[in-house]
Design an enzyme around this catalytic site. Structure first.
Site, PDB file in Angstrom:
ATOM      1  N   GLU A  20      49.930 -98.390  50.384  1.00 16.49           N
ATOM      2  CA  GLU A  20      49.439 -99.187  50.496  1.00 16.49           C
ATOM      3  C   GLU A  20      48.314 -99.444  49.205  1.00 16.49           C
ATOM      4  O   GLU A  20      48.140 -99.775  48.191  1.00 16.49           O
ATOM      5  CB  GLU A  20      47.854 -97.369  51.115  1.00 16.49           C
ATOM      6  N   ARG A  60      58.102 -85.544  45.582  1.00 18.69           N
ATOM      7  CA  ARG A  60      58.096 -86.616  45.091  1.00 18.69           C
ATOM      8  C   ARG A  60      58.310 -86.324  43.706  1.00 18.69           C
ATOM      9  O   ARG A  60      58.188 -85.208  43.140  1.00 18.69           O
ATOM     10  CB  ARG A  60      56.913 -86.974  45.262  1.00 18.69           C
ATOM     11  N   LYS A 116      47.095 -92.438  42.552  1.00 14.36           N
ATOM     12  CA  LYS A 116      46.241 -93.676  42.590  1.00 14.36           C
ATOM     13  C   LYS A 116      45.043 -93.647  42.351  1.00 14.36           C
ATOM     14  O   LYS A 116      44.062 -93.912  41.762  1.00 14.36           O
ATOM     15  CB  LYS A 116      46.610 -94.527  43.605  1.00 14.36           C
TER      16      LYS A 116
END
Ligand code: ATP
Ligand code: MG
Length: 573
Positions: free
Chosen positions: A43, A274, A284
């Protein structure tokens, strides 16, 4: 003049065998996938970090290993947080890591197709417009132990739903007034299947589509359909999306072969662990806060775990790829010790970084038996014996030198093999010296060491018995002054996100130390992007933003060994 030598990189496969390669091997053998097509779907709401590098190495690596394709897809469905600046930064970072996408795609390019898919679901009675508030939807959804209750709007007619959805698109309602929900199963033990929201009204301009839309699809809707539009074969995401897989499958089973989507083969989602790295954060949202609140100097601050920060610090893309390979791809989440990352960086730099001499915290040494105004040019090899590279440079040796302040102790503890009053030490690539006298100022601070050198010891053992220590040095007159930026961990606790409070409370106040040092003059003739090992101090390179020919500024990329072991009393400089 030195140029970097080619690094030894992982030969052959880009991705070591793991549970995903096993799945792919099976799919190819049994003809389920004609071709491997993956995607990396960031994104554009921030800069990429080392966690993304794991996903990039996997998705692009699989495409290379299986002669398939990998798309770079911007998952840009939240107009309020996304921007072109982030798109550009992400493209730059993926390319710098050494990967090239097959196609550059944007979820926002599919908005019309996605709208048609939503209309199709409404027509089939599989989606409805709900007018409950977000909070009410949450209450109606129930809990893990209690089933959900139907919204009073769940049984709206197809005609009413089509009308309302069209008017949502036209902008007749304010943000949040209605949503579109899939009609799946309010009793499902998987909470995600209790009529997930597919579309919401957001009156905000989008960085690509401008004001064309005021309804935006949610991730759960946009992602599987974007995968289908691009004929992705293996859609790889992180474990938090495990429960979303049921929606992914439900949507693709309902819509395959419709609205221009291929009937077969359809994409499948697989989840992997992850990356969580100690002493830093990989989110982020939280990294943006560090930038906005001024805790770091920007996205490319060399202390940041962002790709831009690591690049500016001097970490190589090969080291990041090697790290991704070493940590592997697993199904269970875990934390990775930062030492694993640092050793991948060191192993890469060891073969590409010539050794030179620099001093971080200078202490003046005067060689009383070395003639004034005389300069001796000593030949020094760039590489240690165990690195198969060639080349040497001349290092000026003169009456006044700098050594590292830490390499002299007036009152040494037992086992201190560096310079002490009356003791001897070897200067790297040069002579053995003896400390005869020390000079202090009125306040009692040490200002100078008066030493003698033994001219018979160049490349030869001293007559008076072996010396145990070898230390680095720079000729005072010839050394070039340089700002040295020494970086340490950004956080002082291993898992900054473990506590409830703001992560800024766990920042390491000593994450940056700036000192004025000296480096040998040979570096002035080198290409500015050359990485060095400053002997005994670590790997360094010129800061690409702040260094210029008039002003040398070096970043320490990584120390020579685990810097935190030093704090427990081990290690030397
Ligand atoms: P963040 O919380 O940092 O914003 P994200 O998952 O929302 O992370 P995206 O830009 O949506 O970030 O992610 C793009 C891709 O990178 C996704 O496939 C995601 O799963 C993957 N990814 C993100 N963070 C990590 C991580 N720490 N380890 C491995 N893959 C990651
Ligand atoms: Mg995301």
């Amino acid at each position: 003049m030195r140029t970097e030598t080619k690094n030894i990189s992982t030969e052959g496969r880009h991705v070591s065998p793991n549970f995903i390669t096993e799945i792919i091997d099976g799919d190819l053998q049994q003809g389920r996938s004609p071709k491997v097509v993956t995607r990396f779907p960031p994104e554009p709401n921030g800069y990429l970090h080392i966690g993304h590098a794991k996903s990039i190495a996997l998705n692009f690596g699989l495409a290379l290993d299986y002669r398939g394709e990998c798309n770079l897809r911007f998952d840009d469905t939240n107009p309020e947080t996304e921007s072109l600046e982030y798109v550009e930064a992400i493209k730059r970072d993926v390319q710098w890591l050494g990967f090239q996408w097959t196609r550059e795609c944007y979820a926002s390019d599919y908005f019309e197709r996605l709208f048609e898919c939503a209309v199709q679901l409404i027509r089939e009675g599989a989606a409805y417009v709900d007018s409950l508030s977000e909070e009410e939807i949450g209450t109606y959804r129930g809990t893990i132990t209690e089933p959900g209750r139907p919204s009073p709007y769940r049984d709206r007619s197809v005609t009413e739903n089509l009308d309302l959805f069209a008017r949502m698109r036209k902008g007749e309602f304010p943000s949040g007034a209605h949503v579109l929900r899939a009609k799946i199963d309010l009793r499902s033990p998987n909470m995600k299947l209790r009529d997930p929201v597919l579309y919401r009204i957001v009156h905000a301009p989008h960085y690509r589509t401008g004001n064309a839309w005021c309804i935006y699809p949610l991730y759960d809707f946009a992602h599987p359909l974007s995968d289908a539009i691009e004929s992705i074969s293996h859609s790889i995401c992180t474990l938090e999306f495990e429960n979303n897989r049921a929606i992914y499958d439900w949507l693709l089973e309902n819509l395959r072969g419709k609205c221009g989507l291929p009937a077969s083969p359809r994409p499948y989602q697989y989840e992997f662990a992850r990356l969580n790295l100690d002493y830093t954060i990989l989110s982020k949202r939280k990294l943006i806060k560090l930038v906005d609140d001024g805790h770091v100097k920007g996205w490319d601050d060399p202390r940041m775990p962002t790709i831009a920060g690591l690049r500016r610090r001097g970490v190589t893309p090969e080291a990041i790829r090697e790290f991704a390979n070493r940590i592997g791809v697993a199904k269970a989440n875990s934390r990775v010790d930062i030492a694993t990352f640092e050793s991948a960086i060191r192993d890469n730099l060891n073969y590409r970084a010539p050794r030179v001499l620099a001093v971080l915290r200078p202490m003046k040494v005067v060689l009383t038996n070395f003639a004034e105004q005389t300069v001796e040019e000593l030949q020094a090899p760039y590489w240690p014996h165990d690195v198969p590279n060639e080349g040497s440079r001349a290092v000026p040796f003169s009456r006044e030198l700098y050594i590292e302040r830490d390499d002299f102790l007036e009152h040494p503890p037992k086992g201190f093999y560096r310079l002490i009053p009356g003791g001897r030490v070897r200067l790297r690539h040069a002579y053995v010296i003896r400390c005869d006298d020390i000079v202090k100022d009125a306040a009692g601070n040490l200002v100078e060491l008066r030493c003698t050198y033994d001219p018979a010891t160049l490349g030869r053992p001293p007559a008076g018995g072996p010396v145990k220590g070898t230390i680095h040095w720079v000729s005072a007159h010839h050394g070039v002054r340089a700002e040295m930026r020494l970086y340490d961990r950004l956080f002082s606790v291993a898992d900054p996100e473990a506590g409830a409070g703001d992560v800024s409370g766990s920042l390491n106040p000593g994450s940056l130390t700036v000192v004025e040092g000296y480096v040998e003059p040979s570096v002035l003739h080198d290409p500015p992007e050359l990485r060095y090992q400053f002997e005994r101090l670590g790997y360094f390179w010129r800061d690409p933003v702040d260094a210029n020919p008039q002003r040398l500024v070096f970043n320490r990329i990584v120390s020579l060994r685990d810097s935190w072991a030093k704090r427990e009393g081990r290690g030397s400089v």
